[in-house]
Design a protein around this motif. Structure first.
Motif, PDB file in Angstrom:
ATOM      1  N   ASN A   1      -5.832  46.350 -10.194  1.00  0.00           N
ATOM      2  CA  ASN A   1      -5.908  44.997  -9.590  1.00  0.00           C
ATOM      3  C   ASN A   1      -4.453  44.840  -8.625  1.00  0.00           C
ATOM      4  OD1 ASN A   1      -8.232  43.840 -10.330  1.00  0.00           O
ATOM      5  ND2 ASN A   1      -7.325  42.177 -10.888  1.00  0.00           N
ATOM      6  N   GLU A   2      -4.630  44.193  -7.478  1.00  0.00           N
ATOM      7  CA  GLU A   2      -3.357  44.012  -6.581  1.00  0.00           C
ATOM      8  C   GLU A   2      -3.757  42.897  -5.638  1.00  0.00           C
ATOM      9  OE1 GLU A   2      -0.367  43.850  -5.768  1.00  0.00           O
ATOM     10  OE2 GLU A   2       0.205  45.977  -5.645  1.00  0.00           O
TER      11      GLU A   2
ATOM     12  N   VAL B   1       2.626  46.833  -8.607  1.00  0.00           N
ATOM     13  CA  VAL B   1       2.418  45.649  -8.384  1.00  0.00           C
ATOM     14  C   VAL B   1       3.708  44.928  -8.219  1.00  0.00           C
ATOM     15  CG1 VAL B   1      -0.129  45.375  -9.105  1.00  0.00           C
ATOM     16  CG2 VAL B   1       2.112  45.096 -10.710  1.00  0.00           C
ATOM     17  N   LEU B   2       4.112  43.762  -7.650  1.00  0.00           N
ATOM     18  CA  LEU B   2       5.297  43.117  -7.600  1.00  0.00           C
ATOM     19  C   LEU B   2       5.128  42.043  -8.957  1.00  0.00           C
ATOM     20  CD1 LEU B   2       5.956  41.992  -4.101  1.00  0.00           C
ATOM     21  CD2 LEU B   2       6.744  44.004  -5.165  1.00  0.00           C
ATOM     22  N   PHE B   3       6.269  41.744  -9.468  1.00  0.00           N
ATOM     23  CA  PHE B   3       6.439  40.733 -10.532  1.00  0.00           C
ATOM     24  C   PHE B   3       5.804  41.112 -11.992  1.00  0.00           C
ATOM     25  CE2 PHE B   3       6.295  38.312  -6.579  1.00  0.00           C
ATOM     26  CZ  PHE B   3       7.664  38.013  -6.607  1.00  0.00           C
TER      27      PHE B   3
ATOM     28  N   GLU C   1       6.151  43.975 -15.539  1.00  0.00           N
ATOM     29  CA  GLU C   1       7.535  44.569 -16.295  1.00  0.00           C
ATOM     30  C   GLU C   1       8.101  45.933 -15.817  1.00  0.00           C
ATOM     31  OE1 GLU C   1       6.080  45.128 -20.245  1.00  0.00           O
ATOM     32  OE2 GLU C   1       5.607  42.674 -20.500  1.00  0.00           O
ATOM     33  N   GLU C   2       7.431  46.579 -15.090  1.00  0.00           N
ATOM     34  CA  GLU C   2       7.980  47.674 -14.594  1.00  0.00           C
ATOM     35  C   GLU C   2       7.744  47.908 -13.024  1.00  0.00           C
ATOM     36  OE1 GLU C   2       5.784  50.852 -16.370  1.00  0.00           O
ATOM     37  OE2 GLU C   2       6.416  50.242 -18.269  1.00  0.00           O
ATOM     38  N   GLU C   3       8.038  46.544 -12.263  1.00  0.00           N
ATOM     39  CA  GLU C   3       7.946  46.615 -11.100  1.00  0.00           C
ATOM     40  C   GLU C   3       9.196  47.305 -10.182  1.00  0.00           C
ATOM     41  OE1 GLU C   3       9.461  43.218  -7.522  1.00  0.00           O
ATOM     42  OE2 GLU C   3       8.999  42.809  -9.515  1.00  0.00           O
ATOM     43  N   GLU C   4       8.476  48.062  -9.523  1.00  0.00           N
ATOM     44  CA  GLU C   4       9.277  49.323  -8.739  1.00  0.00           C
ATOM     45  C   GLU C   4      10.484  48.722  -7.801  1.00  0.00           C
ATOM     46  OE1 GLU C   4       7.943  53.452  -7.369  1.00  0.00           O
ATOM     47  OE2 GLU C   4       7.576  52.027  -5.820  1.00  0.00           O
ATOM     48  N   ASN C   5       9.630  47.847  -6.951  1.00  0.00           N
ATOM     49  CA  ASN C   5      10.444  47.056  -5.856  1.00  0.00           C
ATOM     50  C   ASN C   5      11.824  46.489  -6.355  1.00  0.00           C
ATOM     51  OD1 ASN C   5      11.223  44.412  -3.868  1.00  0.00           O
ATOM     52  ND2 ASN C   5      10.713  46.331  -2.692  1.00  0.00           N
ATOM     53  N   TYR C   6      11.867  45.448  -7.352  1.00  0.00           N
ATOM     54  CA  TYR C   6      12.915  45.058  -7.914  1.00  0.00           C
ATOM     55  C   TYR C   6      13.809  46.376  -8.543  1.00  0.00           C
ATOM     56  CZ  TYR C   6      15.991  42.029 -10.558  1.00  0.00           C
ATOM     57  OH  TYR C   6      17.233  41.310 -10.918  1.00  0.00           O
ATOM     58  N   ASP C   7      13.318  47.164  -9.251  1.00  0.00           N
ATOM     59  CA  ASP C   7      13.898  48.269 -10.043  1.00  0.00           C
ATOM     60  C   ASP C   7      14.930  49.035  -9.017  1.00  0.00           C
ATOM     61  OD1 ASP C   7      13.025  47.507 -12.327  1.00  0.00           O
ATOM     62  OD2 ASP C   7      11.569  49.182 -12.577  1.00  0.00           O
ATOM     63  N   TYR C   8      14.324  49.273  -7.810  1.00  0.00           N
ATOM     64  CA  TYR C   8      15.181  50.076  -6.841  1.00  0.00           C
ATOM     65  C   TYR C   8      16.213  49.160  -6.341  1.00  0.00           C
ATOM     66  CZ  TYR C   8      12.573  54.420  -6.475  1.00  0.00           C
ATOM     67  OH  TYR C   8      11.959  55.663  -6.765  1.00  0.00           O
TER      68      TYR C   8
ATOM     69  N   PRO D   1      -5.321  36.092  -2.388  1.00  0.00           N
ATOM     70  CA  PRO D   1      -6.418  36.884  -3.147  1.00  0.00           C
ATOM     71  C   PRO D   1      -6.129  38.165  -3.632  1.00  0.00           C
ATOM     72  CG  PRO D   1      -6.671  35.872  -0.769  1.00  0.00           C
ATOM     73  CD  PRO D   1      -5.195  35.859  -1.207  1.00  0.00           C
ATOM     74  N   ALA D   2      -6.600  38.515  -4.639  1.00  0.00           N
ATOM     75  CA  ALA D   2      -6.485  39.833  -5.344  1.00  0.00           C
ATOM     76  C   ALA D   2      -7.946  40.273  -5.603  1.00  0.00           C
ATOM     77  CB  ALA D   2      -5.637  39.747  -6.428  1.00  0.00           C
ATOM     78  N   GLY D   3      -7.853  41.814  -5.936  1.00  0.00           N
ATOM     79  CA  GLY D   3      -8.824  42.421  -6.486  1.00  0.00           C
ATOM     80  C   GLY D   3      -8.735  43.724  -6.594  1.00  0.00           C
ATOM     81  N   ALA D   4      -9.753  44.594  -6.908  1.00  0.00           N
ATOM     82  CA  ALA D   4      -9.457  46.145  -7.155  1.00  0.00           C
ATOM     83  C   ALA D   4      -9.204  46.945  -5.766  1.00  0.00           C
ATOM     84  CB  ALA D   4     -10.746  46.881  -7.487  1.00  0.00           C
ATOM     85  N   VAL D   5      -8.194  47.756  -6.066  1.00  0.00           N
ATOM     86  CA  VAL D   5      -7.668  48.619  -4.789  1.00  0.00           C
ATOM     87  C   VAL D   5      -7.521  50.050  -5.163  1.00  0.00           C
ATOM     88  CG1 VAL D   5      -6.239  46.596  -3.783  1.00  0.00           C
ATOM     89  CG2 VAL D   5      -5.227  48.335  -5.323  1.00  0.00           C
ATOM     90  N   GLN D   6      -7.768  51.079  -4.287  1.00  0.00           N
ATOM     91  CA  GLN D   6      -7.792  52.451  -4.594  1.00  0.00           C
ATOM     92  C   GLN D   6      -6.351  52.961  -5.106  1.00  0.00           C
ATOM     93  OE1 GLN D   6      -5.644  54.566  -2.418  1.00  0.00           O
ATOM     94  NE2 GLN D   6      -6.399  56.542  -3.257  1.00  0.00           N
ATOM     95  N   GLY D   7      -5.288  52.251  -4.668  1.00  0.00           N
ATOM     96  CA  GLY D   7      -3.990  52.350  -5.522  1.00  0.00           C
ATOM     97  C   GLY D   7      -3.207  53.510  -4.926  1.00  0.00           C
ATOM     98  N   ASP D   8      -3.554  54.365  -4.120  1.00  0.00           N
ATOM     99  CA  ASP D   8      -2.672  55.462  -3.743  1.00  0.00           C
ATOM    100  C   ASP D   8      -2.854  56.200  -2.633  1.00  0.00           C
ATOM    101  OD1 ASP D   8      -0.658  57.553  -4.109  1.00  0.00           O
ATOM    102  OD2 ASP D   8      -1.649  58.658  -5.273  1.00  0.00           O
TER     103      ASP D   8
END
Length: 349
Positions: A240-241, A157-159, A161-168, A208-215
Motif C-alpha cells: 500500500n502507498e 512509505v512516508l511516516f 517506523e522505518e521511513e527512508e526519507n526522514y532517516d536520510y 488516495p492510497a492503494g496497492a502499488v507495484q513498489g519498485d
C-alpha cells in the motif's frame, strides 16, 4: 545456492515436467536468501521460479501480488502471470539448508530489462519517460477503481517506523551539524524540511492510497527491440502507498537520479525537469489527480528531491574528504530545491 535437484523437486508442484536447462540469479543479501531460477522445461517452455527466505515474504503477500498482477494484465499492462500450483495455490513453503523458503512461479517474459541490455536512461528518448508515467498512472487507476489494497505497506512509505526519507535527512543533518559546513544554511534547510514534513503529515491521511507495484528500478523495466517501454516485472516490494507519493518518488528516481553522472548545475537540471514533466504528463493521461494530491506535489518534491540516498551519501562523503567548498555548493543546491515553489506550475504548463 539452490541446486538442480531442488529445482526439479519444486517444479513438480506446478508441472509434471523435466528441466532442460536453467540458470539461477542469486539476489541474496544480509540475513536473506533470494534465488530466481529461469527454467526451460521439456514440455511447458520457460518458467520463472522464485525462492525467497526473508522477513517480508509470506503466502499472504504472494497471493496479493498475484492478484495485483492479474488485474493489471486484465487491463492491458504487460506483466507476468503468477502460476497456480497443481492444488490451486500461488505458493508453497520449502525448507532448504535450515531456512524456510516461500516459493512461487511466474510467467517468463522474453523482453529484456534495461539492465539486461546495459541501457542507461539518458540513452533513451524523453518519450520513454512519458510511456513510464502513463503506465504508472494506469496502474494507480486500476488499483483505485478495483479497490485493491493490502494490510501491509510498500517499502518506501512516508511516516512509518522505518521511513527512508526522514532517516536520510536526519543522517545528513547529524553528519554536518558539527563540521566546517555553512552552519546557517544547514540549520535553515533542516528547519524548512521539518516545517514541510509537519505540513504534509497534517493532510497525509486524506490522500488516495492503494496497492502499488513498489519498485520501478531499471532491472524491472522491460523494453522491446526498439528500446520502447514494454512491461513491468517483480512485485516483491508491492504494498500500500499514497498514489501521489509513489508517483513523485519514482518520477524523481527515474528522471533525475537514475543516471551515471550526478547533475546539479542549473542548465542540466532544467533538462531533467523536462523529462520529469514528460513522466508527469504521461501519468495524468490515466490517473485523475485530486485537488488534495495536487496541493502536496510541491512539498513532496521539496522533501524527496534533495534528500534521496545518493545525494545524502555523496554529500557526507565530501564531508569525510574535507571538501568544504563542494559541501557548501551542495547545500546551496539543496536549499534551491527545498524552496522551489514552481513545481506544479511547471509540470502543468
Amino acid at each position: 545456492m539452490i541446486t538442480e535437484k531442488q529445482l526439479e523437486y519444486l517444479l513438480q508442484f506446478y508441472y509434471k515436467d523435466t528441466i532442460k536447462s536453467f540458470r539461477v540469479i542469486d539476489n541474496s543479501g544480509e540475513d536473506e536468501y533470494r534465488y530466481v531460477a529461469i527454467i526451460n522445461t521439456l514440455n511447458n517452455g520457460p518458467i520463472v521460479l522464485k525462492c525467497y527466505s526473508n522477513p517480508y515474504t509470506s503466502s499472504e503477500k504472494i497471493d496479493g501480488w498475484a492478484h495485483l498482477a492479474r488485474t493489471y494484465r486484465n487491463n492491458g499492462i504487460p506483466t507476468p502471470a503468477f502460476y497456480h500450483t497443481r492444488d490451486g495455490k500461488y505458493s508453497i513453503t520449502h525448507i532448504m539448508e535450515g531456512h524456510l523458503f516461500y516459493v512461487w512461479a511466474e510467467q517468463y517474459m522474453s523482453e529484456k530489462t534495461l539492465d539486461d541490455l546495459e541501457l542507461e536512461l539518458e540513452q533513451l528518448e524523453d518519450d520513454f519517460l512519458h510511456q513510464l508515467g502513463s503506465c504508472v498512472g494506469k496502474m494507480h487507476s486500476i488499483s483505485l477503481q478495483n479497490d485493491i489494497s493490502y494490510s501491509w505497506d510498500s517499502a518506501y512509505v512516508l511516516f512509518d517506523e522505518e521511513e527512508e526519507n526522514y532517516d536520510y535527512a536526519l543522517q545528513w543533518y547529524e553528519g554536518l551539524k558539527d563540521t566546517e559546513a555553512d552552519t546557517h544554511l544547514l540549520e535553515e534547510i533542516w528547519s524548512i524540511y521539518n516545517e514541510k514534513r509537519a505540513e504534509l503529515q497534517s493532510v497525509y491521511s486524506t490522500l488516495p492510497a492503494g496497492a502499488v507495484q513498489g519498485d520501478l528500478s531499471t532491472n524491472n523495466l522491460l523494453v522491446d527491440h526498439h528500446h520502447r517501454f514494454s512491461g513491468i516485472i517483480d512485485y516483491n516490494l508491492a504494498g500500500n502507498e499514497k498514489f501521489v507519493t509513489y508517483m513523485i518518488q519514482e518520477g524523481i528516481f527515474l528522471c533525475y537520479e537514475c543516471y551515471e553522472e550526478e547533475w546539479l548545475d542549473t542548465e542540466r537540471c532544467r533538462y531533467m525537469d523536462q523529462r520529469f514533466k514528460q513522466f508527469y504528463e504521461g501519468y495524468k493521461e490515466h490517473y485523475s489527480i485530486t485537488d488534495a494530491e495536487r496541493n502536496v506535489i510541491t512539498i513532496l518534491y521539496n522533501m524527496i528531491r534533495p534528500f534521496r540516498g545518493d545525494k545524502v551519501e555523496t554529500t557526507l562523503r565530501k564531508v569525510e574528504e574535507g571538501s568544504w567548498q563542494e559541501v557548501n555548493e551542495r547545500l546551496q543546491w539543496m536549499y534551491r530545491e527545498i524552496t522551489r515553489d514552481d513545481i506544479v506550475l511547471f509540470l502543468e504548463s
